[in-house]
Design a protein around this motif. Structure first.
Motif, PDB file in Angstrom:
ATOM      1  N   PHE A 366      -1.545 -11.626   1.484  1.00 39.49           N
ATOM      2  CA  PHE A 366      -1.890 -10.632   2.500  1.00 39.49           C
ATOM      3  C   PHE A 366      -1.859 -11.288   3.895  1.00 39.49           C
ATOM      4  O   PHE A 366      -2.254 -12.450   4.035  1.00 39.49           O
ATOM      5  CB  PHE A 366      -3.294 -10.059   2.270  1.00 39.49           C
ATOM      6  N   PRO A 367      -1.426 -10.548   4.911  1.00 42.32           N
ATOM      7  CA  PRO A 367      -1.522 -11.060   6.298  1.00 42.32           C
ATOM      8  C   PRO A 367      -2.937 -10.863   6.827  1.00 42.32           C
ATOM      9  O   PRO A 367      -3.356  -9.731   7.077  1.00 42.32           O
ATOM     10  CB  PRO A 367      -0.504 -10.205   7.049  1.00 42.32           C
ATOM     11  N   LEU A 368      -3.687 -11.932   6.992  1.00 43.80           N
ATOM     12  CA  LEU A 368      -5.088 -11.808   7.381  1.00 43.80           C
ATOM     13  C   LEU A 368      -5.245 -11.304   8.804  1.00 43.80           C
ATOM     14  O   LEU A 368      -6.193 -10.585   9.118  1.00 43.80           O
ATOM     15  CB  LEU A 368      -5.796 -13.157   7.215  1.00 43.80           C
ATOM     16  N   VAL A 388       8.490 -10.221   6.553  1.00 45.75           N
ATOM     17  CA  VAL A 388       7.467  -9.848   7.524  1.00 45.75           C
ATOM     18  C   VAL A 388       6.411  -9.027   6.787  1.00 45.75           C
ATOM     19  O   VAL A 388       6.717  -7.986   6.205  1.00 45.75           O
ATOM     20  CB  VAL A 388       8.055  -9.036   8.690  1.00 45.75           C
ATOM     21  N   LEU A 389       5.171  -9.524   6.783  1.00 46.27           N
ATOM     22  CA  LEU A 389       4.072  -8.816   6.145  1.00 46.27           C
ATOM     23  C   LEU A 389       3.198  -8.174   7.200  1.00 46.27           C
ATOM     24  O   LEU A 389       2.831  -8.807   8.191  1.00 46.27           O
ATOM     25  CB  LEU A 389       3.229  -9.773   5.296  1.00 46.27           C
ATOM     26  N   THR A 390       2.870  -6.909   7.001  1.00 46.83           N
ATOM     27  CA  THR A 390       1.991  -6.193   7.921  1.00 46.83           C
ATOM     28  C   THR A 390       0.830  -5.593   7.151  1.00 46.83           C
ATOM     29  O   THR A 390       0.878  -5.454   5.919  1.00 46.83           O
ATOM     30  CB  THR A 390       2.754  -5.072   8.653  1.00 46.83           C
ATOM     31  N   ALA A 391      -0.217  -5.246   7.867  1.00 44.53           N
ATOM     32  CA  ALA A 391      -1.405  -4.680   7.232  1.00 44.53           C
ATOM     33  C   ALA A 391      -1.124  -3.315   6.621  1.00 44.53           C
ATOM     34  O   ALA A 391      -1.856  -2.863   5.741  1.00 44.53           O
ATOM     35  CB  ALA A 391      -2.541  -4.578   8.245  1.00 44.53           C
ATOM     36  N   GLY A 392      -0.059  -2.634   7.073  1.00 45.81           N
ATOM     37  CA  GLY A 392       0.212  -1.288   6.596  1.00 45.81           C
ATOM     38  C   GLY A 392       1.212  -1.217   5.465  1.00 45.81           C
ATOM     39  O   GLY A 392       1.598  -0.117   5.058  1.00 45.81           O
ATOM     40  N   TYR A 393       1.665  -2.384   4.945  1.00 48.71           N
ATOM     41  CA  TYR A 393       2.662  -2.347   3.874  1.00 48.71           C
ATOM     42  C   TYR A 393       2.329  -3.420   2.847  1.00 48.71           C
ATOM     43  O   TYR A 393       2.315  -4.616   3.171  1.00 48.71           O
ATOM     44  CB  TYR A 393       4.065  -2.580   4.437  1.00 48.71           C
ATOM     45  N   PRO A 394       2.072  -3.054   1.583  1.00 50.63           N
ATOM     46  CA  PRO A 394       1.562  -4.018   0.592  1.00 50.63           C
ATOM     47  C   PRO A 394       2.661  -4.845  -0.074  1.00 50.63           C
ATOM     48  O   PRO A 394       2.779  -4.888  -1.303  1.00 50.63           O
ATOM     49  CB  PRO A 394       0.858  -3.109  -0.421  1.00 50.63           C
TER      50      PRO A 394
END
Length: 430
Positions: A366-368, A388-394
């Protein structure tokens, strides 16, 4: 090197050879041989051997301690320890508790200077795990250094070393219960467990010791070599049965050895010689295994382990613990949050971390800080490359180890990552 059965035997032989020569060097210079055995394991584990199985190391330790304690009991004369039974019991109980309190006070005061401040209970937990003496080391040193100990000091040290584990065990269980949300063990229950463990350990050890003496003296085996095998079976039987009835198996083994060593039995000299050699073999194996388990790279970095930090019923506590962990990471201190089901670690920007395949099965990323760029994940079933990891996409959640993979490597170019390792809901057949 391809890891085959033949290569494993070759590596084991090399480890034993190097350990024996290291022990000879240690003896000449007056250094503890077991420390050299530990160093041999660390040296081989640095680049040559990859070993990170704590359950295997625990199993080796249990077998080795059974043999070491039994052999130490055989070498101890009851008339020598009879005058020191009182002081020995006090040292094994009150002495262990006082040692834990003193060490905890030191840790509590010094930890904030290392940017690792903790509560006194957590410091006491760390102290409790190291409050009892290592019986393998004590018996080894007393065997190799027979001079210089006046009066009853040697039997006192042997008695204390062989009987102090129950107190440290109870202290650790009690503190883990106090520090784990939703789980608590009262002082009365802990005291009862301690008394029961000590009592059953002594009673079972004496009973199995007398049974071993009776059996050896009456079985009349033509092949004398089988007497050592028979006595070895009694050692492991004593430990396992005592543990099954909730007694302290290590204390039982020591008491059983004390009984066998102080009663007349046939082929006693041969049995003593066998157990002396077997004890040294397992001392080498135990400390080399512990050395292999050490990751020197991790020793060079401070680390804080927050036990039970994911449990409890309040979500804000878990979130606060995550922020605390990230804060420690940003100050250069490794942080691990763990409970009975999951373990959380962090990967900082520009860093790569390796997660060996062990008891955990699922791995999630997870992107903290809301966004992480250049995320790479290798060795997993669903690999990531410059993601690219974002808080809105798991993306990167509930991943698994790829078939044939023994580790997962995770890195990020920008933004911190939270890595969550989780046990499966049901046992996985591998």
């Amino acid at each position: 090197m391809l890891l085959t059965t033949e290569n494993i035997i070759l590596i084991g032989a090399l480890l034993l050879l190097v350990s024996v020569f290291a022990g000879k060097v240690a003896y000449r210079f007056g250094a503890p041989a077991l420390l050299l055995f530990l160093g041999v394991g660390m040296l081989f584990g640095l680049r040559l051997i990859s070993f990170n199985s704590a359950p295997v190391a625990q199993f080796v330790g249990m077998v080795a301690l059974c043999i070491i304690l039994f052999s130490g009991g055989m070498d101890t004369r009851y008339r020598a320890i009879r005058p020191v039974i009182g002081p020995g019991v006090v040292l094994a109980t009150v002495g262990v508790a006082l040692t834990a309190l003193i060490v905890a006070g030191f840790v509590y005061v010094v930890a904030p200077w290392c940017n690792a401040g903790m509560s006194f209970l957590l410091a006491l937990l760390f102290a409790a795990t190291m409050s009892s003496t290592d019986s393998a080391s004590v018996f080894s040193i007393l065997r190799s250094r027979r001079q210089g100990l006046s009066e009853n000091l040697k039997p006192l040290l042997e008695l204390e070393s062989g009987s102090n584990d129950p107190m440290a065990y109870i202290l650790t269980i009690l503190l883990v219960g106090l520090l784990t949300p939703g789980e608590s063990m009262g002082f009365g229950t802990s005291l009862l467990l301690f008394v029961v463990g000590m009592t059953l350990g002594v009673v079972a050890g004496y009973a199995f010791g007398r049974l071993a003496v009776w059996t050896i003296n009456r079985i009349n085996i033509e092949n004398q070599s089988l007497y050592a095998v028979l006595l070895l079976a009694f050692v492991f039987l004593t430990f396992s049965v005592t543990d099954l009835i909730r007694g302290n198996g290590y204390l039982a083994v020591y008491v059983a050895g004390l009984v066998v060593g102080n009663y007349p039995i046939v082929h006693k000299k041969t049995l003593g010689t066998f157990f002396d050699g077997f004890t040294w073999l397992f001392q080498v194996i135990l400390f080399v295994t512990l050395g292999l388990l050490v990751n020197i790279d991790e020793l060079l970095q401070p680390e804080v382990l927050l036990l039970g930090a994911l449990g409890g019923r309040r979500l804000e506590h878990t979130l606060a613990n995550l922020c605390t962990g990230l804060g420690l990471e940003q100050r250069g201190v490794r942080a691990t949050l763990q409970d009975e089901r999951s373990r959380i670690t962090f990967v900082r920007a520009g860093e790569e971390r390796t997660y060996p395949k062990a008891e955990f099965f699922y791995v999630s990323v997870f992107p903290l800080e809301g966004r992480a760029e250049g995320v790479c994940e290798r060795g997993s079933y669903y690999e990531l490359t410059d993601a690219v990891l974002t808080a809105g996409y798991p993306l990167g959640v509930s991943n698994e180890y790829a078939e044939g993979s023994d580790c997962i490597t995770i890195s990020t170019r920008k933004g911190a990552l939270v890595v969550v390792e989780t046990l499966p809901d049901t046992p996985i057949l591998r």
